[in-house]
Design a protein around this motif. Sequence first.
Motif, PDB file in Angstrom:
ATOM      1  N   GLY A  86     -25.062  63.043 -82.024  1.00 38.16           N
ATOM      2  CA  GLY A  86     -23.929  62.110 -81.967  1.00 38.16           C
ATOM      3  C   GLY A  86     -23.932  61.331 -80.669  1.00 38.16           C
ATOM      4  N   ILE A  87     -22.981  60.428 -80.521  1.00 36.73           N
ATOM      5  CA  ILE A  87     -22.946  59.565 -79.348  1.00 36.73           C
ATOM      6  C   ILE A  87     -22.819  60.406 -78.072  1.00 36.73           C
ATOM      7  CG2 ILE A  87     -22.137  57.461 -80.463  1.00 36.73           C
ATOM      8  CD1 ILE A  87     -19.351  58.160 -79.722  1.00 36.73           C
ATOM      9  N   THR A  88     -23.327  59.852 -76.969  1.00 39.08           N
ATOM     10  CA  THR A  88     -23.507  60.675 -75.766  1.00 39.08           C
ATOM     11  C   THR A  88     -22.357  60.570 -74.774  1.00 39.08           C
ATOM     12  OG1 THR A  88     -24.714  58.915 -74.669  1.00 39.08           O
ATOM     13  CG2 THR A  88     -26.025  60.477 -75.952  1.00 39.08           C
ATOM     14  N   PHE A  89     -21.286  59.915 -75.175  1.00 39.24           N
ATOM     15  CA  PHE A  89     -20.137  59.830 -74.265  1.00 39.24           C
ATOM     16  C   PHE A  89     -18.887  60.170 -75.061  1.00 39.24           C
ATOM     17  CE2 PHE A  89     -21.153  55.805 -76.178  1.00 39.24           C
ATOM     18  CZ  PHE A  89     -19.960  55.438 -76.762  1.00 39.24           C
ATOM     19  N   LYS A  90     -17.817  60.405 -74.327  1.00 37.36           N
ATOM     20  CA  LYS A  90     -16.556  60.744 -74.988  1.00 37.36           C
ATOM     21  C   LYS A  90     -15.934  59.483 -75.557  1.00 37.36           C
ATOM     22  CE  LYS A  90     -14.388  64.691 -72.842  1.00 37.36           C
ATOM     23  NZ  LYS A  90     -13.499  64.903 -71.708  1.00 37.36           N
ATOM     24  N   LEU A  91     -15.393  59.572 -76.760  1.00 37.13           N
ATOM     25  CA  LEU A  91     -14.710  58.408 -77.315  1.00 37.13           C
ATOM     26  C   LEU A  91     -13.412  58.178 -76.557  1.00 37.13           C
ATOM     27  CD1 LEU A  91     -15.296  58.826 -81.133  1.00 37.13           C
ATOM     28  CD2 LEU A  91     -16.164  57.029 -79.639  1.00 37.13           C
TER      29      LEU A  91
ATOM     30  N   HIS B  50     -25.985  56.284 -86.984  1.00 39.11           N
ATOM     31  CA  HIS B  50     -25.275  57.464 -87.503  1.00 39.11           C
ATOM     32  C   HIS B  50     -24.584  57.225 -88.831  1.00 39.11           C
ATOM     33  CE1 HIS B  50     -25.540  59.183 -83.472  1.00 39.11           C
ATOM     34  NE2 HIS B  50     -25.072  58.040 -83.017  1.00 39.11           N
ATOM     35  N   TYR B  82     -10.639  54.044 -83.852  1.00 39.08           N
ATOM     36  CA  TYR B  82     -10.874  53.004 -82.851  1.00 39.08           C
ATOM     37  C   TYR B  82     -11.715  51.876 -83.442  1.00 39.08           C
ATOM     38  CZ  TYR B  82     -15.679  54.716 -82.051  1.00 39.08           C
ATOM     39  OH  TYR B  82     -16.988  55.074 -82.196  1.00 39.08           O
ATOM     40  N   TRP B  95     -17.729  53.812 -88.374  1.00 39.33           N
ATOM     41  CA  TRP B  95     -17.914  54.996 -89.213  1.00 39.33           C
ATOM     42  C   TRP B  95     -17.355  54.871 -90.631  1.00 39.33           C
ATOM     43  CZ3 TRP B  95     -20.792  58.273 -86.312  1.00 39.33           C
ATOM     44  CH2 TRP B  95     -20.687  58.159 -84.927  1.00 39.33           C
ATOM     45  N   PRO B 341     -15.924  52.894 -72.873  1.00 39.79           N
ATOM     46  CA  PRO B 341     -16.898  51.992 -73.501  1.00 39.79           C
ATOM     47  C   PRO B 341     -16.346  50.559 -73.580  1.00 39.79           C
ATOM     48  CG  PRO B 341     -16.436  53.899 -74.890  1.00 39.79           C
ATOM     49  CD  PRO B 341     -15.431  53.919 -73.791  1.00 39.79           C
ATOM     50  N   ASP B 344     -13.990  48.633 -76.552  1.00 43.18           N
ATOM     51  CA  ASP B 344     -13.344  49.544 -77.510  1.00 43.18           C
ATOM     52  C   ASP B 344     -11.827  49.544 -77.322  1.00 43.18           C
ATOM     53  OD1 ASP B 344     -15.820  50.272 -78.385  1.00 43.18           O
ATOM     54  OD2 ASP B 344     -15.566  52.428 -78.052  1.00 43.18           O
ATOM     55  N   ASP B 413     -26.593  54.509 -78.483  1.00 38.25           N
ATOM     56  CA  ASP B 413     -25.571  55.425 -78.986  1.00 38.25           C
ATOM     57  C   ASP B 413     -25.170  55.101 -80.426  1.00 38.25           C
ATOM     58  OD1 ASP B 413     -24.682  57.541 -77.110  1.00 38.25           O
ATOM     59  OD2 ASP B 413     -24.732  55.811 -75.760  1.00 38.25           O
ATOM     60  N   TYR B 414     -25.352  53.843 -80.819  1.00 39.47           N
ATOM     61  CA  TYR B 414     -24.970  53.460 -82.174  1.00 39.47           C
ATOM     62  C   TYR B 414     -26.073  52.726 -82.940  1.00 39.47           C
ATOM     63  CZ  TYR B 414     -20.017  54.133 -80.896  1.00 39.47           C
ATOM     64  OH  TYR B 414     -18.804  54.652 -80.507  1.00 39.47           O
ATOM     65  N   ARG B 421     -29.932  53.481 -74.060  1.00 35.06           N
ATOM     66  CA  ARG B 421     -28.466  53.426 -74.125  1.00 35.06           C
ATOM     67  C   ARG B 421     -27.930  52.353 -73.178  1.00 35.06           C
ATOM     68  NH1 ARG B 421     -27.066  59.357 -72.709  1.00 35.06           N
ATOM     69  NH2 ARG B 421     -29.041  59.096 -71.614  1.00 35.06           N
ATOM     70  N   PRO B 424     -23.390  54.132 -71.606  1.00 38.59           N
ATOM     71  CA  PRO B 424     -23.307  55.019 -70.430  1.00 38.59           C
ATOM     72  C   PRO B 424     -23.630  54.298 -69.114  1.00 38.59           C
ATOM     73  CG  PRO B 424     -24.456  56.120 -72.219  1.00 38.59           C
ATOM     74  CD  PRO B 424     -24.287  54.692 -72.632  1.00 38.59           C
ATOM     75  N   GLN B 427     -20.529  52.570 -68.183  1.00 35.30           N
ATOM     76  CA  GLN B 427     -19.561  53.577 -67.700  1.00 35.30           C
ATOM     77  C   GLN B 427     -19.865  53.976 -66.253  1.00 35.30           C
ATOM     78  OE1 GLN B 427     -20.267  56.252 -71.060  1.00 35.30           O
ATOM     79  NE2 GLN B 427     -18.100  56.120 -71.549  1.00 35.30           N
TER      80      GLN B 427
END
Lengths: 93, 543
Positions: A86-91, B50, B82, B95, B341, B344, B413-414, B421, B424, B427
């Motif tokens: 799954g994604i590597t950071f917190k939502l 995913h 989200y 998703w 992110p 978002d 990530d997506y 990535r 991150p 971030q």
Amino acid sequence: MAKKLKGEYFYLTANDLKTGSVVYYSKNNWSSDLTNAVKISRDNLAIYEQIAQNHEKECLIVSPFFVELDEGGEIRKMRDKIREKGITFKLNN
Amino acid sequence: MYKYTEQDKKIVKNRTKEFKFQVERRINGDLTEEEFKPLRLMNGLYLQLHAYMLRVAIPYGELSDIQLNKLAEIADKYDKGYGHFTTRQNIQFNWPKLLDVPDILSELAEVEMHAIQTSGNCIRNVSCDHLAGINSEEVEDPRPWCEIIRKWSTFHPEFSFLPRKFKIAVTGSEKDRAAIKVHDIGLKIVKKLGTIGFEVFVGGGQGRSPYVAKKINDFLEKKDLLNYLEAILSVYNELGRRDNIYKARIKILVNELGQEKIKELVDEKFEELSDKSLELNQNEINNIFNFFKLPIEKKTNSKVPIHSDKEYNHWLQQNVINHKIRGHSIVVISLKPPGKPPGDATSSQMRELSKISKDFSYGEIRVTHEQNLILPHILNSNLYELWSRLKKLGLSTPNFGLITDTICCPGLDYCALATARSIPISQKISNHFKEYSVQEKIGDLKIKISGCINACGHHHVGNIGILGLDKNGEESYQITLGGSATEKASIGQIVGPSFSTENLIPAIERILKTYEENKKKNEDFLSAFNRLGIDKFKEDLYK
Ligand code: SF4
């Protein structure tokens, strides 16, 4: 599907057609849990490719491919690791 | 704001019904994935790393409070609570289940929304200056022109299967906030000898072959806009390459033929369309303009509330812009809080913002191509109360235009196409430089991050661009410097060998040190870079 693969062992993966979730082939069915995924040897790739094609036709899955495993049996590529974990950071939420 | 006509409603309703049927046929096995894929893409539905991803159109970035509330509902009911605002001023849900998409589309249709023109090789959602109609230096509001183009381009039979996707952006100001020069077509509204028309640019774009668009028309009369666009698209449709996906965009054609030749071909085609079936009459134009009248007309003497709160004052300084009507302000809501992110917004944030826009901004809200939101019409005296409400939502970060206001694509990530990535990295940057005083000292600076060479994160036009690469299985980041998406658009230059994730922030620090040590008084990063040249930065970075 099996062209240009590195390594000796693989998992068969796809997305569930109706939900889009990542799934792995684990003995006769598809599961989102990697624990029971079948470890496929290079010699058997053709058999599993056929299974994937059949299940695509039966509208169970979409976009099947083989995930490469390294010598230690771990997923080799970062892309496939992220796809599994799954994604590597917190939502945000 | 634009309101659907009966015809628009019918089109969207029919499309929703049609897609429901297509999904049923896919699930029953009547359509193979190969047959279904172009159909789902025409409805904004991708299959990502995913899961499925649904991209919903927000034409020229304009939303009503009702629409935003609906997006919040969809995020809760069908997704993970989200949504992600994109660089084409759209929103993505990451998703959704295929089975739910027809229901999502029908809920969207209830509020005059859809997912048409958000993917596939068609004319995509037209983008626009986020300060359209509300800034005082503008020649004319570009939004009605975006709407005129939308009406012409949606389901255009000839241009639904172009060689590749096609992006158009429109601005009405000298200062370009819509990145028109990195679009397939960029339109700039200009006034010459008292008459308003368009300068036309073609062949800009990013991806693996980045180009700044070339001007092919100094002044196009308003009435001729659609005929001229039709001429450009026809030339592209005929001559654009379909044999090689990497050479299929109009930028390649423009670059191969040259500015003069492409202009000549477009002019010839424009002449051919001499029946001028698409010529716009003033009544039609007026009708569309009527939808975009500002909800406020009167100037007031409304004053900005004074408070000693430091954070409030930083926010006022950084995220609040003068409205063209006195007594009002434009508020930028940063979707780049530290460590989050970029782009978002959670369903609860969207729901609250919907209420806030109703309470303070006549129910209007906008999405910027830099992945922030705008409240366009705020009475000055409401600013403190508004700030307090945004703060409660975690949406009062005062970083608009600063180093932590990064553009960032979804990356590995997506995205199934990514090589590294990107979120991150963004971030890390927003955490590292989170202090307002640090950011303020650095000044205006645009960092843009892409997870692969497709450049959805606009790295080519970042003052500092970051491109994620895969180096033998390890993520690595190439830095470009000096890019810009403004009226002085330029493509960034690669500074040298790429950096590991760990070394990236130190590299950015080093670049900033070179800037800091060499800048002239009040010189921003980009101007200093243009004066000093890449070699100076390279020398310092790799010594
Ligand atoms: S730039 Fe690459 S990684 Fe980022 S969203 Fe686009 S295709 Fe995906």
